[in-house]
Design a protein around this motif. Structure first.
Motif, PDB file in Angstrom:
ATOM      1  N   TYR A  45      43.209  38.065  44.728  1.00 29.50           N
ATOM      2  CA  TYR A  45      43.547  38.652  43.284  1.00 29.50           C
ATOM      3  C   TYR A  45      43.008  37.597  42.276  1.00 29.50           C
ATOM      4  O   TYR A  45      42.512  38.104  41.230  1.00 29.50           O
ATOM      5  N   HIS A  48      40.053  38.210  39.850  1.00 25.04           N
ATOM      6  CA  HIS A  48      40.406  39.206  38.685  1.00 25.04           C
ATOM      7  C   HIS A  48      40.304  38.493  37.250  1.00 25.04           C
ATOM      8  O   HIS A  48      39.461  38.629  36.542  1.00 25.04           O
ATOM      9  N   HIS A  72      46.368  35.972  32.403  1.00 18.31           N
ATOM     10  CA  HIS A  72      46.630  37.303  31.542  1.00 18.31           C
ATOM     11  C   HIS A  72      47.941  38.080  32.718  1.00 18.31           C
ATOM     12  O   HIS A  72      48.780  38.888  32.250  1.00 18.31           O
ATOM     13  N   ASP A  73      47.508  38.030  33.977  1.00 18.61           N
ATOM     14  CA  ASP A  73      48.586  38.696  35.023  1.00 18.61           C
ATOM     15  C   ASP A  73      49.565  37.957  35.471  1.00 18.61           C
ATOM     16  O   ASP A  73      50.499  38.321  36.574  1.00 18.61           O
ATOM     17  N   ASP A 139      39.999  42.780  30.350  1.00 17.35           N
ATOM     18  CA  ASP A 139      40.812  43.253  31.648  1.00 17.35           C
ATOM     19  C   ASP A 139      40.431  44.629  32.082  1.00 17.35           C
ATOM     20  O   ASP A 139      40.251  44.847  33.174  1.00 17.35           O
ATOM     21  N   ASN A 143      38.667  45.943  35.386  1.00 17.59           N
ATOM     22  CA  ASN A 143      39.252  46.992  36.335  1.00 17.59           C
ATOM     23  C   ASN A 143      38.505  48.319  36.491  1.00 17.59           C
ATOM     24  O   ASN A 143      38.618  48.759  37.536  1.00 17.59           O
TER      25      ASN A 143
END
Ligand code: MN
Length: 711
Positions: A45, A48, A72-73, A139, A143
């Motif tokens: 992950y 990303h 950010h996540d 982002d 994606n």
């Protein structure tokens, strides 16, 4: 995946003063936080956020944006909290991360254009720092780049649609054309794969057939400009499949009928050279009429500046040419993101270069309409707005401070008129609750409900206020009318006449009333009296006139008057008011005092205040309760004297509660070392209910005395 030192080096290449330590810490923190989480692609992950940070670095953004990109996540998807982030990276970064996290929770649920528009406003309203939006766009771009790894078609399409309707227009409005083109092409590939493949194939075919036609045209254009004495760099490209498709749709033509699928760009040093270049090209080639546009003298709303023209150019090809300076080009490609480049180059954030930014930010602060993304509302206004959803996902924009009642009226007048309660995010909350951004509001309605005059105190939208007022006005008129008719009928009987409307027809004009109903309403409102009306109708009073007994006297005689006006159906607060001095309750003997412009105020017959109306018998109105008032809920007031000891106040409230009385107000009016005097307002059904409470209180040992308040 970009390695830690590569990212730091990239950022330092355009910003030597970048906060290297923060970027390194964020890289490691994010890697640990995401741990063994995987993407749909099977990649860790963590790849990303690193890619997102890389995209932000390509836009040459500041360290805070890069750090936010890395983090950010973490709050949404790992055990990290906002407090952790704040502790590690400071308040500014925490705010940025929080902003991106909140934006990520917004999902476009409807295809409706107006909804998409509201969503864009919602996104802007929630991005108080423009960097929040830049990180969110990066982002989204990553994606979209990895969208094909998702298995579910429906989910892919939803994300692509959301990109097309929400993020592409936002990127466009921020002048970020490069990002916009990328997002658009990726979404297009998902939403219309066949159309895109068809166009791409056609473009490939043309390219092969032309055998490197683009480079040849570029070369010839360069030579032409050079011969004209201008130094310029020329580049050429095929237009994007999506823009070609849009044009085919808009003009309803086939690919073959589209003339200019190639676009060329001429970059020069200054604005004067732009016009020079235009002059050279226009004298060397045939001009396609109607294609020239001057966005230098009249920039686009997002501050795009360029000259556009259409030519039958080299190789007899129909082409589009854009002419602009290098500064204009950078702004055209990067839009608002270019701000940070100038900021980092220190000292250049001023003068003309700064003006375009200020203008751009100002334009960003404007709302958009679906076609041009321009509207005259300010972004500041979005901050004054709150966006709330129906359970079905429809979005409504309301002014800040709006309540469920405003929301209900925004959905439909009928829903507003009949709303009795609201569930906000699943919780039942009072109708006066202020809504927050993103709230889901479910309105509970009942056919028996009508707008309440009290709603007017907390609604903020014009629509709600107008509906409530209109309802109250009509109600008020009906109430004044009913009350007035009853008063006039009574005045007739008191004067010894049988009631009839005929004499009223003859005299209504004397009272400036157009109809008899208007006359009743005037009497009900207290603008005139029943006695004056009767006197006007029968100028020579019959000898029964001396039978008239002023109500003030009737009261003293203490016998009920058979001509009493029932107060049935009168809504407190409109034609009827309960006096604050004596708090009349159903079951009390009562009397009404007509007050000009306010209708009737009800007092108990033994209220001390009534003495001051003794000289105005015409204002007295005999009124009677009807059975319905008992349901309405009334407030009785008592004065209690209580020994000053621990727990005594508790005994008082417990006793009242056990008797089913609800305390609505409680005030200590006097306190000494031994005793408290307390005034208590209690919601009761009627006077009997209050009497029971008083009896129960008197039976309580710690209570010295209890009296009902009498004016
Ligand atoms: Mn993300």
């Amino acid at each position: 995946m970009m390695r830690q030192f590569e990212l730091v080096e990239l950022v330092k290449s355009y910003d030597p003063k970048a906060d290297e330590v923060a970027i390194n810490r964020a890289y490691v923190y994010s890697m640990k936080a995401h741990g063994s989480q995987k993407r749909a692609s099977g990649d860790p992950y963590f790849s990303h956020p690193v890619e997102v940070a890389g995209l932000l670095a390509q836009m040459k953004l500041d360290s805070a944006s890069i750090v936010t990109g890395l983090l950010h996540d973490t709050v949404e998807d790992t055990v990290a909290t906002l407090e952790d982030i704040e502790g590690m990276f400071g308040l500014d970064i925490a705010r940025l991360v929080d902003g991106v996290t909140k934006l990520s929770r917004i999902e476009l649920q409807s295809d409706n254009t107006k909804q998409a528009e509201n969503f864009r406003k919602l996104v802007l309203a929630m991005s108080q720092d423009i960097r929040v939006l830049l990180v969110k766009l990066a982002d989204r771009l990553h994606n979209m780049q990895t969208l094909h790894f998702l298995d579910e078609t429906e989910k892919r399409r939803r994300i692509a649609r959301e990109t097309m309707e929400l993020y592409v227009p936002l990127a466009e409005r921020m002048g970020m054309h490069r990002l916009k083109d990328q997002l658009e092409d990726l979404a297009f590939a998902e939403l219309h794969p066949d159309a895109r493949t068809g166009i791409t194939n056609r473009l490939g075919f043309l390219r092969d057939q032309g055998g490197g036609i683009v480079p040849r045209i570029v070369e010839e254009l360069s030579e032409t400009l050079d011969e004209g004495g201008l130094k310029a760099s020329v580049s050429g490209r095929e237009k994007s499949p999506y823009s070609i498709w849009r044009k085919m749709q808009r003009k309803n033509v086939s690919f073959e009928q589209l003339a200019d699928v190639m676009a060329f760009r001429v970059l020069v040093d200054n604005a004067a050279d732009c016009y020079h270049a235009l002059g050279i090209l226009h004298s060397a080639y045939h001009v396609v009429p109607g294609r020239f546009k001057d966005f230098i003298s009249t920039p686009k709303p997002n501050n795009y500046r360029s000259l556009h023209t259409g030519l039958i150019g080299p190789q007899k090809q129909r082409i589009e040419v854009q002419i602009r300076t290098r500064d204009m080009h950078e702004i055209a490609e990067l839009g608002v993101a270019a701000h940070w480049i100038y900021k980092q180059q220190g000292g250049r954030v001023d003068g003309r270069q700064y003006r375009w930014l200020r203008e751009l930010l100002e334009i960003l602060e404007h709302a958009s309409n679906p076609e041009e993304f321009l509207e005259h509302t300010k972004l500041a206004m979005f901050q004054d707005q709150v966006f709330a959803f129906t359970p079905k996902g429809d979005l409504f924009a309301l002014p800040r401070g709006a309540t469920p009642v405003d929301f209900a009226y925004a959905v439909h007048s009928q829903i507003g008129d009949t709303c009795v309660g609201a569930k906000i995010n699943g919780r039942l909350l009072p109708l006066r609750t202020e809504l927050s951004n993103g709230d889901q509001v479910e309105i509970i309605t009942s056919k028996a409900q009508t707008p309440s005059p009290t709603w007017e105190r907390f609604v903020v939208t014009g629509k709600a206020r107008a509906r409530i007022r209109r309802f109250v006005r009509t109600q008020q008129r009906t109430q004044y009318l009913d009350l007035g008719r009853a008063i006039v009928q009574k005045a007739f009987r008191q004067a010894g006449h049988d009631f009839s409307e005929r004499p009223l027809e003859a005299i209504r004009a004397q009272f400036n009333c157009e109809t008899v109903e208007d006359l009743y309403a005037a009497v009900g409102e207290g603008l005139t009296t029943g006695k004056l009306v009767v006197n006007a109708a029968f100028p020579q009073p019959p000898d029964t006139a001396n039978k008239v007994v002023p109500l003030s006297q009737a009261r003293r005689r203490g016998r009920p008057n058979e001509t009493a006006v029932p107060i049935r159906g009168l809504i407190p607060g409109m034609a009827l008011h309960f006096a604050g001095c004596c708090h009349p309750l159903p079951g009390d003997r009562i009397v009404g005092i007509v007050t000009t412009g306010k209708g009737v105020t009800i007092h108990t017959i033994d209220c001390d205040t009534l003495g001051s109306f003794a000289d105005e018998p015409e204002r007295w109105l005999d009124v009677a309760w009807t059975s319905e008032e008992a349901d309405a809920g009334h407030t009785g007031r008592i004065n209690v004297t209580l020994a000053n000891e621990p727990g005594n106040l508790g005994s008082l409230t417990t006793t009242i509660g056990k008797q089913g009385g609800n305390i609505s107000n409680l005030k200590i009016t006097n306190r000494s070392t031994d005793f408290f005097e307390i005034m208590v307002d209690i919601e009761v059904a009627d006077v009997k209910h209050l009497t029971n409470i008083i009896a129960a209180l008197r039976a309580t040992p710690v209570i010295n005395s209890v009296e009902r308040a009498r004016g």
